[in-house]
Scaffold this active site. Structure first.
Site, PDB file in Angstrom:
ATOM      1  N   LYS A 188       0.837  -1.213   0.000  1.00 35.90           N
ATOM      2  CA  LYS A 188       0.000   0.000   0.000  1.00 35.90           C
ATOM      3  C   LYS A 188       0.866   1.255   0.000  1.00 35.90           C
ATOM      4  O   LYS A 188       0.646   2.176  -0.781  1.00 35.90           O
ATOM      5  CB  LYS A 188      -0.900   0.012   1.247  1.00 35.90           C
ATOM      6  N   ASN A 189       1.844   1.307   0.889  1.00 42.89           N
ATOM      7  CA  ASN A 189       2.616   2.547   1.040  1.00 42.89           C
ATOM      8  C   ASN A 189       3.556   2.806  -0.129  1.00 42.89           C
ATOM      9  O   ASN A 189       4.172   3.859  -0.218  1.00 42.89           O
ATOM     10  CB  ASN A 189       3.405   2.523   2.352  1.00 42.89           C
ATOM     11  N   CYS A 200      -6.480  12.278  10.896  1.00 39.84           N
ATOM     12  CA  CYS A 200      -5.893  10.968  11.122  1.00 39.84           C
ATOM     13  C   CYS A 200      -6.030  10.562  12.569  1.00 39.84           C
ATOM     14  O   CYS A 200      -6.042  11.387  13.464  1.00 39.84           O
ATOM     15  CB  CYS A 200      -4.433  11.000  10.726  1.00 39.84           C
ATOM     16  N   ARG A 218      -0.869  15.150  12.468  1.00 40.76           N
ATOM     17  CA  ARG A 218       0.079  14.801  11.390  1.00 40.76           C
ATOM     18  C   ARG A 218       0.203  16.006  10.480  1.00 40.76           C
ATOM     19  O   ARG A 218      -0.435  16.093   9.443  1.00 40.76           O
ATOM     20  CB  ARG A 218      -0.403  13.566  10.625  1.00 40.76           C
ATOM     21  N   ASP A 222       4.418   1.076  12.020  1.00 41.48           N
ATOM     22  CA  ASP A 222       3.231   0.376  11.518  1.00 41.48           C
ATOM     23  C   ASP A 222       3.146  -1.063  12.025  1.00 41.48           C
ATOM     24  O   ASP A 222       2.088  -1.695  11.908  1.00 41.48           O
ATOM     25  CB  ASP A 222       3.227   0.372   9.979  1.00 41.48           C
ATOM     26  N   ARG A 266      -8.399  -0.665   4.294  1.00 43.65           N
ATOM     27  CA  ARG A 266      -7.549   0.367   3.705  1.00 43.65           C
ATOM     28  C   ARG A 266      -6.194  -0.231   3.301  1.00 43.65           C
ATOM     29  O   ARG A 266      -5.548   0.274   2.380  1.00 43.65           O
ATOM     30  CB  ARG A 266      -7.287   1.499   4.705  1.00 43.65           C
TER      31      ARG A 266
HETATM   32  C1  UD1 Z   1       4.141   7.108   6.207  1.00 44.47           C
HETATM   33  C2  UD1 Z   1       3.315   5.859   6.040  1.00 44.47           C
HETATM   34  C3  UD1 Z   1       2.755   5.410   7.376  1.00 44.47           C
HETATM   35  C4  UD1 Z   1       3.890   5.249   8.390  1.00 44.47           C
HETATM   36  C5  UD1 Z   1       4.744   6.509   8.444  1.00 44.47           C
HETATM   37  C6  UD1 Z   1       5.982   6.346   9.322  1.00 44.47           C
HETATM   38  C7  UD1 Z   1       2.417   6.038   3.809  1.00 44.47           C
HETATM   39  C8  UD1 Z   1       1.208   6.201   2.957  1.00 44.47           C
HETATM   40  N1  UD1 Z   1       2.232   6.120   5.121  1.00 44.47           N
HETATM   41  O1  UD1 Z   1       3.270   8.122   6.697  1.00 44.47           O
HETATM   42  O2  UD1 Z   1       2.099   4.153   7.187  1.00 44.47           O
HETATM   43  O3  UD1 Z   1       3.328   4.986   9.646  1.00 44.47           O
HETATM   44  O4  UD1 Z   1       5.202   6.864   7.142  1.00 44.47           O
HETATM   45  O5  UD1 Z   1       6.746   5.286   8.889  1.00 44.47           O
HETATM   46  O6  UD1 Z   1       3.504   5.803   3.320  1.00 44.47           O
HETATM   47  N2  UD1 Z   1       5.766  15.113  10.258  1.00 44.47           N
HETATM   48  C9  UD1 Z   1       5.798  16.470  10.507  1.00 44.47           C
HETATM   49  N3  UD1 Z   1       5.633  17.338   9.458  1.00 44.47           N
HETATM   50  C10 UD1 Z   1       5.431  16.902   8.184  1.00 44.47           C
HETATM   51  C11 UD1 Z   1       5.408  15.506   7.931  1.00 44.47           C
HETATM   52  C12 UD1 Z   1       5.585  14.639   8.995  1.00 44.47           C
HETATM   53  O7  UD1 Z   1       5.964  16.892  11.639  1.00 44.47           O
HETATM   54  O8  UD1 Z   1       5.269  17.736   7.273  1.00 44.47           O
HETATM   55  C13 UD1 Z   1       5.933  14.164  11.387  1.00 44.47           C
HETATM   56  C14 UD1 Z   1       4.688  13.287  11.584  1.00 44.47           C
HETATM   57  O9  UD1 Z   1       3.728  13.957  12.367  1.00 44.47           O
HETATM   58  C15 UD1 Z   1       5.275  12.086  12.269  1.00 44.47           C
HETATM   59  C16 UD1 Z   1       6.663  11.953  11.635  1.00 44.47           C
HETATM   60  O10 UD1 Z   1       6.930  13.221  11.044  1.00 44.47           O
HETATM   61  O11 UD1 Z   1       5.420  12.320  13.639  1.00 44.47           O
HETATM   62  C17 UD1 Z   1       6.785  10.888  10.575  1.00 44.47           C
HETATM   63  O12 UD1 Z   1       5.777  11.047   9.635  1.00 44.47           O
HETATM   64  P1  UD1 Z   1       5.964  10.659   8.104  1.00 44.47           P
HETATM   65  O13 UD1 Z   1       7.224   9.891   7.912  1.00 44.47           O
HETATM   66  O14 UD1 Z   1       5.766  11.871   7.279  1.00 44.47           O
HETATM   67  O15 UD1 Z   1       4.738   9.677   7.883  1.00 44.47           O
HETATM   68  P2  UD1 Z   1       3.736   9.647   6.673  1.00 44.47           P
HETATM   69  O16 UD1 Z   1       4.452   9.908   5.396  1.00 44.47           O
HETATM   70  O17 UD1 Z   1       2.534  10.460   6.992  1.00 44.47           O
END
Ligand code: UD1
Length: 418
Positions: A22-23, A116, A121, A305, A397
């Site tokens: 999925k990711n 979420c 997030r 995850d 999902r």
């Molecule tokens: C992706 C995965 C999700 C997984 C996560 C961490 C997908 C579709 N989803 O989510 O399944 O749990 O990686 O491995 O690939 N953050 C900020 N600002 C930002 C972006 C992120 O502060 O602009 C923080 C988030 O709140 C979180 C951390 O960074 O605490 C990691 O998030 P991130 O790696 O971005 O996760 P996702 O890409 O949302």
């Protein structure tokens, strides 16, 4: 298909094929719009999040059709650059379309992505990397209007290795003039798969899998076929299910290297595991032990995850396992549901302590989120009596056919229409 009913206590035996990730497929679907032609994604999982991405692609004017587990996307006649609010709300990953739409069209308009269940997030990093490439982003009333008539490549250091921000930056950089160098990029295997797809259509991207990724923008693209990588979290779920229920199961279509922290934890807790040529075999008998301390971390650390899923496998373990969730603020919402089944878990802030109990009892439980829902499946297989799991749309999902797969392994599990 409102509920899943499990009568637990049966060991699992046999083999099962793991679906595409999925990711990985979600950012790749966004990336398909970089090429004004046709791409074929093989091994594309049938998931509600994939359907949500398809709705976005069709809204933008792309032709999308399934042929079995192949998804064909033709973006030659893309005609819009906006994503309506109701589509943005369906899933958080919709924000990855921002970088791709900007790269292809130079304009984009969308609202903030869906709320979420894992705590706040933010997308500040996504937006700041796009701004650094030259995009002009204006936000008002929850709506973002972006113009990027001329983006220029440069070095961008991410303050944290966010998976989504890395993907958004790569896609936007494909439309920028010259070279972009991303420093402190996320190293997840799904980003390498996105790079493989981009290379297949002709983009020049290298370095994914390391923390420095280089993208040369505005390369000519061409039609391509790409096979989506196996889903390491689905694999981790099925391994945890066998650890919880006992038995011997072989998974195929897996990459052993992507699962090393998960298999190390399961091994520590007493499972026998071997891997070769896209296969992993796990054998579990008797009660599990403890897995020590599990601290979630960006890849190659233990995946957040898989935290709930491993926790569910250790509920009947002898001893105590400590979980420290470092990625998301609110990722223990499954704990209350597991407690209904007799689990002994105490939570303080980001630390959860699991003390193994001799037995779990089936109960009526509800999915709180995708991986929390998967944890209920795992616990239900280990529990005595009947577990009814509600809110299963969360599970769908990310899991294509969880009931079919676990049934094939001998679990007593079924859908209920209640
Ligand atoms: C992706 C995965 C999700 C997984 C996560 C961490 C997908 C579709 N989803 O989510 O399944 O749990 O990686 O491995 O690939 N953050 C900020 N600002 C930002 C972006 C992120 O502060 O602009 C923080 C988030 O709140 C979180 C951390 O960074 O605490 C990691 O998030 P991130 O790696 O971005 O996760 P996702 O890409 O949302």
């Amino acid at each position: 298909m409102n509920e899943i009913i499990i009568r637990g206590g049966r060991p699992l035996e046999g083999s099962v094929r793991v679906q595409g990730a999925k990711n990985s497929v979600l950012p790749i679907l966004a990336a398909t719009i970089l090429h004004p032609g046709q791409v074929t994604l093989q091994g594309c999982p049938h998931l509600s999040d994939v359907e949500a991405s398809i709705r976005i692609l069709r809204h933008l004017g792309c032709q999308v059709r399934w042929e079995g587990d192949e998804l064909l996307v033709d973006s030659s006649s893309i005609s819009r650059w906006d994503i309506p609010d109701h589509l943005m709300r369906e899933m958080r990953s919709s924000v990855i379309f921002l970088g791709a739409i900007l790269a292809r069209l130079g304009w984009a308009e969308m609202s903030y992505p869906g709320g979420c269940e894992l705590g706040p997030r933010p997308i500040d990093l996504h937006l700041s990397t796009l701004r650094k490439l030259g995009a002009d982003l204006r936000e008002s009333g929850g709506q973002m209007r972006c113009t990027a008539q001329h983006m220029e490549g440069r070095e961008i250091a991410l303050s944290i290795p966010s998976v989504g921000a890395t993907e958004n930056a790569i896609l936007a950089a494909c439309g920028a003039e010259g070279e972009t160098v991303l420093v402190n990029a996320a190293r997840e295997p799904e980003i390498k798969d996105l790079q493989d797809f981009l290379q297949a259509i002709g983009c020049q991207v290298r370095g994914a899998g390391s923390s420095t990724i280089c993208i040369r923008g505005r390369c000519p693209t061409h039609d391509a076929v790409h096979t989506v990588m196996p889903d390491r979290i689905v694999a981790a779920t099925y391994l945890a299910a066998v650890a919880a229920a006992g038995g011997t199961v072989e998974l195929h279509n897996v990459d052993y290297r992507h699962l090393s922290t998960v298999t190390a934890a399961l091994h520590e807790a007493g499972c026998r595991i071997s891997g070769r040529d896209g296969r992993i075999t796990l054998h579990a008998s008797g009660r599990m032990g403890s897995a020590g301390t599990i601290r979630t971390a960006p890849y190659p650390g233990f995946p957040t995850d898989a935290q709930a899923i491993l926790m569910a496998a250790l509920l009947r373990g002898q001893g105590t396992t400590v979980f420290v969730e470092t990625i998301f603020e609110s990722r223990y919402r499954h704990v209350d549901e597991l407690r209904r089944m007799g689990a002994d878990i105490s939570v303080a802030d980001r630390v959860a302590v699991v003390t193994g109990v001799p037995k779990l009892s089936g109960a009526d439980v509800r999915c709180t989120d995708l991986r929390g829902g998967a944890a209920l499946l795992v616990a239900g297989l280990a529990a005595e009596g009947t577990t009814r799991i509600g809110g299963v749309h969360h599970i769908l999902r990310g899991y294509e056919e969880p009931v079919r797969d676990l049934k094939e392994l001998g679990a007593e599990i079924a859908w209920s229409e209640n």
